[in-house]
Design a protein around this motif. Sequence first.
Motif, PDB file in Angstrom:
ATOM      1  N   GLU A  26       0.475  -1.175   0.123  1.00 13.21           N
ATOM      2  CA  GLU A  26      -0.347  -0.126  -0.357  1.00 13.21           C
ATOM      3  C   GLU A  26       0.624   1.074   0.156  1.00 13.21           C
ATOM      4  N   GLY A  27       2.282   1.047   0.920  1.00 12.70           N
ATOM      5  CA  GLY A  27       2.879   2.857   0.951  1.00 12.70           C
ATOM      6  C   GLY A  27       3.682   2.953  -0.507  1.00 12.70           C
ATOM      7  N   GLU A  28       3.572   1.566  -1.216  1.00 12.39           N
ATOM      8  CA  GLU A  28       4.702   1.645  -2.239  1.00 12.39           C
ATOM      9  C   GLU A  28       3.682   2.427  -3.672  1.00 12.39           C
ATOM     10  N   VAL A  29       2.873   1.826  -3.240  1.00 18.64           N
ATOM     11  CA  VAL A  29       1.437   2.469  -4.475  1.00 18.64           C
ATOM     12  C   VAL A  29       1.320   4.085  -4.013  1.00 18.64           C
ATOM     13  N   LEU A  30       1.500   4.260  -2.979  1.00 16.29           N
ATOM     14  CA  LEU A  30       0.928   5.267  -2.506  1.00 16.29           C
ATOM     15  C   LEU A  30       2.323   6.512  -2.857  1.00 16.29           C
ATOM     16  N   GLN A  31       3.181   6.105  -2.430  1.00 15.51           N
ATOM     17  CA  GLN A  31       4.370   6.321  -3.574  1.00 15.51           C
ATOM     18  C   GLN A  31       4.665   6.809  -4.675  1.00 15.51           C
ATOM     19  N   LEU A  32       4.002   6.218  -5.905  1.00 19.86           N
ATOM     20  CA  LEU A  32       4.291   6.258  -6.403  1.00 19.86           C
ATOM     21  C   LEU A  32       3.121   7.483  -7.275  1.00 19.86           C
ATOM     22  N   GLU A  60      15.493   9.376  -9.899  1.00 15.39           N
ATOM     23  CA  GLU A  60      14.507   8.297 -10.693  1.00 15.39           C
ATOM     24  C   GLU A  60      13.484   9.375 -10.257  1.00 15.39           C
ATOM     25  N   GLY A  61      13.489  10.732  -9.655  1.00 15.26           N
ATOM     26  CA  GLY A  61      11.971  11.238  -9.669  1.00 15.26           C
ATOM     27  C   GLY A  61      11.640  10.495  -9.410  1.00 15.26           C
ATOM     28  N   LYS A  62      12.438  10.302  -7.388  1.00 10.72           N
ATOM     29  CA  LYS A  62      11.581  10.057  -6.269  1.00 10.72           C
ATOM     30  C   LYS A  62      11.437  11.192  -5.271  1.00 10.72           C
ATOM     31  N   ILE A  63      10.189  11.961  -4.170  1.00 11.33           N
ATOM     32  CA  ILE A  63       9.635  12.824  -3.694  1.00 11.33           C
ATOM     33  C   ILE A  63      10.371  12.310  -2.518  1.00 11.33           C
ATOM     34  N   THR A  64      11.313  12.960  -2.399  1.00  7.85           N
ATOM     35  CA  THR A  64      11.811  12.674  -0.403  1.00  7.85           C
ATOM     36  C   THR A  64      11.986  13.637   0.657  1.00  7.85           C
ATOM     37  N   LEU A  65      12.207  13.535   1.378  1.00  9.38           N
ATOM     38  CA  LEU A  65      11.658  14.807   2.947  1.00  9.38           C
ATOM     39  C   LEU A  65      12.395  15.740   2.372  1.00  9.38           C
ATOM     40  N   PRO A  66      13.842  15.705   1.589  1.00  7.94           N
ATOM     41  CA  PRO A  66      14.106  16.793   1.522  1.00  7.94           C
ATOM     42  C   PRO A  66      14.077  17.455  -0.009  1.00  7.94           C
ATOM     43  N   ILE A  67      13.285  16.818  -0.307  1.00  4.78           N
ATOM     44  CA  ILE A  67      13.175  17.572  -1.430  1.00  4.78           C
ATOM     45  C   ILE A  67      11.241  18.341  -1.083  1.00  4.78           C
ATOM     46  N   VAL A  68      10.533  17.456   0.014  1.00  2.00           N
ATOM     47  CA  VAL A  68       9.354  18.289   0.080  1.00  2.00           C
ATOM     48  C   VAL A  68       9.460  19.364   0.985  1.00  2.00           C
ATOM     49  N   LEU A  69      10.686  19.719   1.735  1.00  2.00           N
ATOM     50  CA  LEU A  69      11.146  20.451   2.696  1.00  2.00           C
ATOM     51  C   LEU A  69      11.405  21.902   1.428  1.00  2.00           C
ATOM     52  N   ALA A  70      12.696  21.305   0.744  1.00  2.00           N
ATOM     53  CA  ALA A  70      13.096  22.045  -0.441  1.00  2.00           C
ATOM     54  C   ALA A  70      12.332  23.345  -1.202  1.00  2.00           C
ATOM     55  N   VAL A  71      11.090  22.250  -1.389  1.00  2.00           N
ATOM     56  CA  VAL A  71       9.656  23.083  -2.581  1.00  2.00           C
ATOM     57  C   VAL A  71       9.153  23.659  -1.383  1.00  2.00           C
ATOM     58  N   ALA A  72       8.568  23.398  -0.203  1.00  2.00           N
ATOM     59  CA  ALA A  72       7.984  24.357   0.403  1.00  2.00           C
ATOM     60  C   ALA A  72       8.905  26.263   0.926  1.00  2.00           C
ATOM     61  N   ARG A  73       9.916  25.377   1.137  1.00  2.00           N
ATOM     62  CA  ARG A  73      11.041  26.581   1.287  1.00  2.00           C
ATOM     63  C   ARG A  73      11.233  27.469   0.804  1.00  2.00           C
ATOM     64  N   GLY A  74      11.609  27.100  -0.646  1.00  2.00           N
ATOM     65  CA  GLY A  74      12.375  26.937  -1.902  1.00  2.00           C
ATOM     66  C   GLY A  74      11.191  28.319  -2.456  1.00  2.00           C
ATOM     67  N   SER A  75      11.940  29.027  -3.607  1.00  2.00           N
ATOM     68  CA  SER A  75      11.814  30.571  -4.313  1.00  2.00           C
ATOM     69  C   SER A  75      10.957  30.167  -5.375  1.00  2.00           C
ATOM     70  N   LEU A 125      12.486  16.913 -11.377  1.00  2.00           N
ATOM     71  CA  LEU A 125      11.792  14.926 -10.918  1.00  2.00           C
ATOM     72  C   LEU A 125      10.098  15.348 -11.362  1.00  2.00           C
ATOM     73  N   GLU A 126       9.496  15.987 -11.674  1.00  2.00           N
ATOM     74  CA  GLU A 126       8.275  16.038 -12.752  1.00  2.00           C
ATOM     75  C   GLU A 126       8.601  15.634 -14.147  1.00  2.00           C
ATOM     76  N   GLU A 127       9.108  16.494 -15.185  1.00  2.00           N
ATOM     77  CA  GLU A 127       9.584  15.874 -16.369  1.00  2.00           C
ATOM     78  C   GLU A 127      10.579  15.148 -16.575  1.00  2.00           C
ATOM     79  N   GLY A 128      10.800  15.244 -15.964  1.00  2.00           N
ATOM     80  CA  GLY A 128      12.154  14.159 -15.235  1.00  2.00           C
ATOM     81  C   GLY A 128      13.457  14.700 -16.351  1.00  2.00           C
ATOM     82  N   ALA A 129      12.897  15.868 -17.285  1.00  2.00           N
ATOM     83  CA  ALA A 129      14.683  17.016 -18.196  1.00  2.00           C
ATOM     84  C   ALA A 129      15.515  17.025 -16.702  1.00  2.00           C
ATOM     85  N   ILE A 130      16.806  16.441 -16.810  1.00  2.00           N
ATOM     86  CA  ILE A 130      17.681  16.416 -16.253  1.00  2.00           C
ATOM     87  C   ILE A 130      19.109  16.332 -16.990  1.00  2.00           C
ATOM     88  N   GLU A 131      20.038  17.272 -16.922  1.00  2.00           N
ATOM     89  CA  GLU A 131      21.088  17.819 -17.505  1.00  2.00           C
ATOM     90  C   GLU A 131      21.890  17.968 -16.851  1.00  2.00           C
TER      91      GLU A 131
END
Lengths: 311, 311
Positions: free
Chosen positions: A131-137, A220-235, A246-252
């Motif tokens: 269930e957790g893995e599906v949630l993560q998906l 892999e475009g995984k949303i983990t806690l560091p990302i969650v915090l950075a998105v909330a606190r960032g510009s 992470l969403e578009e996977g367009a990594i350079e």
Amino acid sequence: MEEVNQIILSKAGSNVELIPEIAKHLISSGGKRLRPMLTLACAEMFGYQGTGHVVLAASVEFMHTATLLHDDVVDESDMRRGKLAARKLWGNQASVLVGDYLLGQAFKMMVDVGSLEALRILSEASAIIAEGEVLQLGAAKNILTSEEDYLRVIDAKTAALFASAAEVGPVIADQGAEVKAAARAYGRELGLAFQLVDDALDYGGSSADLGKQIGDDFREGKITLPIVLAVARGSDADRVFWKRCLEEGAIEDGDLDAAIERLRKVDAIADTVQRARDYGANALKALEKLPSGPHNDALAEAVAFCISRVS
Amino acid sequence: MEEVNQIILSKAGSNVELIPEIAKHLISSGGKRLRPMLTLACAEMFGYQGTGHVVLAASVEFMHTATLLHDDVVDESDMRRGKLAARKLWGNQASVLVGDYLLGQAFKMMVDVGSLEALRILSEASAIIAEGEVLQLGAAKNILTSEEDYLRVIDAKTAALFASAAEVGPVIADQGAEVKAAARAYGRELGLAFQLVDDALDYGGSSADLGKQIGDDFREGKITLPIVLAVARGSDADRVFWKRCLEEGAIEDGDLDAAIERLRKVDAIADTVQRARDYGANALKALEKLPSGPHNDALAEAVAFCISRVS
């Protein structure tokens, strides 16, 4: 622990060659065996004398191994524990099926032990992990995942098995509800700490370089806690960056370094590590309700080991 | 059976939306519910009065559904029961994970019933099914698979669950070893017949057209009994043809018709159906050792239904 390894290797056997080949690749590739250790210590600390805890410990490790095999397929990972992932060596198909086999073996082993309560706890964990893995998906590719949603994911996909692995110790040692709850709480908090440390390590942790391959979650475009915090606190500019990577996977080239820089700027890695420490402290608190002695000490060391990986 | 459907639908629920969505797609897409019917009939024929058999029947169907989800990923199938396969609608990742969830739920439900013997039988089946699928993976793309090897595959991947579904009936009804063995034998022989009929149907069966989509096994390069027989009985030119189509996957327009023609020429389809009939007869023989009455009649009808699909 030697007995657990013996059982793991013998029960990973099968007349169908591919099965032991893949299972052994994973099992002998140096996992930390943290989960089965919890089962052993949480049974032996109550003076448990039988062999059931060893079999339960091995089945916990099988459940974990099955999860890894399926995770690598789901995440399209190339590497696992510094080796090529099984799915790169034998294909996605074999990884799915050998995972299923190990899960079946895990349940057979639990049945052999004969404790319906342990079976209930571990089969419940099995459903919750999935269930957790599906949630993560669902959360994947969504940089607006909330901290609360993320904690729900790791509580299910990681902490549930740690909690259950610990809880079946006092269960098989015929202990009362209070210590069972304490063992479960210890396992859960340790599992949360463990996962957050893993999340932080994927961006290099708090120290400069641990020689560990970093950036897997990022790629892999995984949303983990560091990302969650950075998105909330960032510009807004930060969010454009996270969305593209992470969403578009367009990594350079250079994006991983830029990501780490953006994470550090808002203390996202340090705060992830701090939360891991908090969960670790909760785990130690739960240990106070369990008998003191060498097993309790070993469980406390497991917490320290977890946190030390990152600091 | 209505109760089984109720339990199936309620236990496929989850707070994680995607899970009931996918589970219901499969569960309500008109499966035959043959396996849970075996459990119900084989318990009720002994006058079993509880509700455990309904829960076991539902968990058997969950095991089966989990297998279908994983199979479609492994086989890269596009269709299932005349609908788009779950993996085409929600992706391979969700199919793997929801399969895992259903398997976890199946074990939880078995634990609720509380029969360690039923748990042993069904967890054993779970490992054997996966073993059979891995075995089939090895046999895939090898047209020289022997009849014996092929029977080993279907004995594991199909017949084991039929056998276990039937056996847990007398188990939960507290019956002796002899009737448990008879129920198991009935289920196994029926499962073998069922699979061979399926194999024959994929090449149109013995009649001209059943309105069923044919050629899936052919396009997926699956080595089934009709192929095993045709390769053994055919000419060198036949083997070149089978090798190109099934091992190399180089299928051209008209090849499916040519395949059916080559199968008919050496009676490979008719003989596959004949073997299914033989297994069906064995199943009926096993039924003689079980109490006569309406449930026994229903189990005999299941055999007739199986065979009738193809003739």
